[in-house]
Design a protein around this motif. Sequence first.
Motif, PDB file in Angstrom:
ATOM      1  N   GLU A 193      -1.342  -1.700   4.751  1.00 25.46           N
ATOM      2  CA  GLU A 193      -0.614  -2.498   3.996  1.00 25.46           C
ATOM      3  C   GLU A 193      -0.716  -1.769   2.631  1.00 25.46           C
ATOM      4  N   VAL A 194       0.543  -1.530   2.080  1.00 27.31           N
ATOM      5  CA  VAL A 194       0.620  -0.986   0.730  1.00 27.31           C
ATOM      6  C   VAL A 194       0.618  -2.161  -0.232  1.00 27.31           C
ATOM      7  N   GLU A 195      -0.141  -2.434  -1.272  1.00 26.59           N
ATOM      8  CA  GLU A 195      -0.347  -3.465  -2.129  1.00 26.59           C
ATOM      9  C   GLU A 195       0.223  -3.258  -3.461  1.00 26.59           C
ATOM     10  N   VAL A 196       1.141  -3.766  -3.912  1.00 23.25           N
ATOM     11  CA  VAL A 196       1.892  -3.347  -5.250  1.00 23.25           C
ATOM     12  C   VAL A 196       1.739  -4.769  -6.137  1.00 23.25           C
ATOM     13  N   THR A 197       0.934  -4.593  -7.373  1.00 21.10           N
ATOM     14  CA  THR A 197       0.769  -5.779  -8.251  1.00 21.10           C
ATOM     15  C   THR A 197       1.637  -5.343  -9.349  1.00 21.10           C
ATOM     16  N   VAL A 198       2.612  -6.442  -9.766  1.00 19.71           N
ATOM     17  CA  VAL A 198       3.283  -6.223 -10.929  1.00 19.71           C
ATOM     18  C   VAL A 198       3.398  -7.631 -11.709  1.00 19.71           C
ATOM     19  N   ASP A 199       3.673  -7.356 -13.026  1.00 18.66           N
ATOM     20  CA  ASP A 199       4.056  -8.283 -14.242  1.00 18.66           C
ATOM     21  C   ASP A 199       5.502  -8.447 -14.375  1.00 18.66           C
ATOM     22  N   GLU A 200       6.043  -9.242 -15.208  1.00 16.09           N
ATOM     23  CA  GLU A 200       7.458  -9.090 -15.657  1.00 16.09           C
ATOM     24  C   GLU A 200       7.998  -7.699 -15.992  1.00 16.09           C
ATOM     25  N   ALA A 201       7.325  -6.763 -16.431  1.00 18.53           N
ATOM     26  CA  ALA A 201       7.984  -5.557 -16.815  1.00 18.53           C
ATOM     27  C   ALA A 201       7.043  -4.275 -16.313  1.00 18.53           C
ATOM     28  N   HIS A 202       6.021  -4.413 -15.744  1.00 16.62           N
ATOM     29  CA  HIS A 202       5.271  -3.314 -15.573  1.00 16.62           C
ATOM     30  C   HIS A 202       4.699  -3.264 -14.028  1.00 16.62           C
ATOM     31  N   ILE A 203       4.473  -2.164 -13.406  1.00 15.42           N
ATOM     32  CA  ILE A 203       3.668  -1.791 -12.288  1.00 15.42           C
ATOM     33  C   ILE A 203       2.275  -1.941 -12.610  1.00 15.42           C
ATOM     34  N   ASN A 204       1.440  -2.783 -12.309  1.00 14.79           N
ATOM     35  CA  ASN A 204       0.046  -2.814 -12.796  1.00 14.79           C
ATOM     36  C   ASN A 204      -0.825  -1.992 -11.605  1.00 14.79           C
ATOM     37  N   SER A 205      -0.682  -2.314 -10.371  1.00 15.53           N
ATOM     38  CA  SER A 205      -1.518  -1.589  -9.470  1.00 15.53           C
ATOM     39  C   SER A 205      -1.184  -1.214  -8.110  1.00 15.53           C
ATOM     40  N   ILE A 206      -1.293  -0.187  -7.586  1.00 17.03           N
ATOM     41  CA  ILE A 206      -0.846   0.210  -6.148  1.00 17.03           C
ATOM     42  C   ILE A 206      -2.194   0.609  -5.364  1.00 17.03           C
ATOM     43  N   ARG A 207      -2.181  -0.114  -4.227  1.00 14.43           N
ATOM     44  CA  ARG A 207      -3.348   0.464  -3.365  1.00 14.43           C
ATOM     45  C   ARG A 207      -3.341   0.024  -1.833  1.00 14.43           C
ATOM     46  N   PHE A 208      -4.020   0.533  -1.266  1.00 14.20           N
ATOM     47  CA  PHE A 208      -4.039  -0.044   0.386  1.00 14.20           C
ATOM     48  C   PHE A 208      -5.019  -1.050   0.502  1.00 14.20           C
ATOM     49  N   SER A 209      -4.404  -2.226   1.081  1.00 13.51           N
ATOM     50  CA  SER A 209      -5.219  -3.384   1.168  1.00 13.51           C
ATOM     51  C   SER A 209      -6.158  -3.362   2.147  1.00 13.51           C
ATOM     52  N   ASN A 210      -5.805  -2.559   3.260  1.00 16.22           N
ATOM     53  CA  ASN A 210      -6.933  -2.697   4.437  1.00 16.22           C
ATOM     54  C   ASN A 210      -6.974  -1.364   5.168  1.00 16.22           C
ATOM     55  N   LEU A 211      -7.415  -0.496   4.174  1.00 16.22           N
ATOM     56  CA  LEU A 211      -7.877   0.964   4.460  1.00 16.22           C
ATOM     57  C   LEU A 211      -9.227   0.913   4.989  1.00 16.22           C
ATOM     58  N   ASP A 212      -9.524   1.022   6.364  1.00 14.02           N
ATOM     59  CA  ASP A 212     -10.721   1.168   6.744  1.00 14.02           C
ATOM     60  C   ASP A 212     -11.348   2.518   7.058  1.00 14.02           C
ATOM     61  N   GLU A 213     -12.697   2.659   7.108  1.00 14.38           N
ATOM     62  CA  GLU A 213     -13.326   4.093   7.385  1.00 14.38           C
ATOM     63  C   GLU A 213     -12.673   4.970   8.476  1.00 14.38           C
ATOM     64  N   THR A 214     -12.262   4.278   9.397  1.00 16.38           N
ATOM     65  CA  THR A 214     -11.742   5.063  10.480  1.00 16.38           C
ATOM     66  C   THR A 214     -10.487   5.647  10.191  1.00 16.38           C
ATOM     67  N   VAL A 215      -9.582   4.930   9.574  1.00 20.39           N
ATOM     68  CA  VAL A 215      -8.432   5.589   9.186  1.00 20.39           C
ATOM     69  C   VAL A 215      -8.701   6.546   8.053  1.00 20.39           C
ATOM     70  N   ALA A 216      -9.371   6.276   7.071  1.00 17.56           N
ATOM     71  CA  ALA A 216      -9.562   7.343   6.089  1.00 17.56           C
ATOM     72  C   ALA A 216     -10.188   8.446   6.905  1.00 17.56           C
ATOM     73  N   THR A 217     -11.002   8.492   7.838  1.00 20.94           N
ATOM     74  CA  THR A 217     -11.533   9.566   8.543  1.00 20.94           C
ATOM     75  C   THR A 217     -10.352  10.491   9.172  1.00 20.94           C
ATOM     76  N   MET A 218      -9.596   9.874   9.931  1.00 26.11           N
ATOM     77  CA  MET A 218      -8.510  10.379  10.646  1.00 26.11           C
ATOM     78  C   MET A 218      -7.337  10.790   9.767  1.00 26.11           C
ATOM     79  N   PHE A 219      -7.252  10.467   8.618  1.00 25.84           N
ATOM     80  CA  PHE A 219      -6.105  10.919   7.605  1.00 25.84           C
ATOM     81  C   PHE A 219      -6.897  11.125   6.386  1.00 25.84           C
ATOM     82  N   PRO A 220      -7.679  11.954   6.014  1.00 28.56           N
ATOM     83  CA  PRO A 220      -8.521  12.269   4.804  1.00 28.56           C
ATOM     84  C   PRO A 220      -7.671  12.411   3.578  1.00 28.56           C
ATOM     85  N   LEU A 221      -6.265  13.037   3.760  1.00 30.44           N
ATOM     86  CA  LEU A 221      -5.501  13.056   2.494  1.00 30.44           C
ATOM     87  C   LEU A 221      -4.789  11.816   2.110  1.00 30.44           C
ATOM     88  N   ILE A 222      -4.729  10.625   2.562  1.00 30.46           N
ATOM     89  CA  ILE A 222      -3.934   9.461   2.423  1.00 30.46           C
ATOM     90  C   ILE A 222      -4.479   8.785   1.297  1.00 30.46           C
TER      91      ILE A 222
END
Length: 144
Positions: free
Chosen positions: A67-96
Amino acid sequence: MSSRTKIVVLHMKEIIYTAVFAALAVLLIVLLMFMFLPKNKEARTNEEKYMPGVYTSTVTLNNTALEVEVTVDEAHINSIRFSNLDETVATMFPLIQPAIEDIAEQVYDHQSLENIQYSEDNPYTSQVIINAIEEALKKAETTK
């Protein structure tokens, strides 16, 4: 009863100074109005393009949903991150993880998904991430 006539003497120099200062005051007021009042209605509504909150979209990699999680306020994009990136996925896809960090930095700078530079190492992963961010931002947009 005698009426007394009053004579008022005005010096031309005082009249000119008063007229100049009055003209400068009017010019200052007009200048301040142009500086601080919005140009039109569209300028006010451009500031409010998102409904504040956290919005998510899903990216599927090898039967694993991220899940890609995007946090916004009225006019700005404040945060973009993966909400459930675990170690196995990070190991399988090291460039993500570096790909989303690079894209997030560019989005923070531009506050838009326009003119995003893809990494040469992983252009397809970057495109998948940008599509997920775009989907989350569509959920966040206010309707006018």
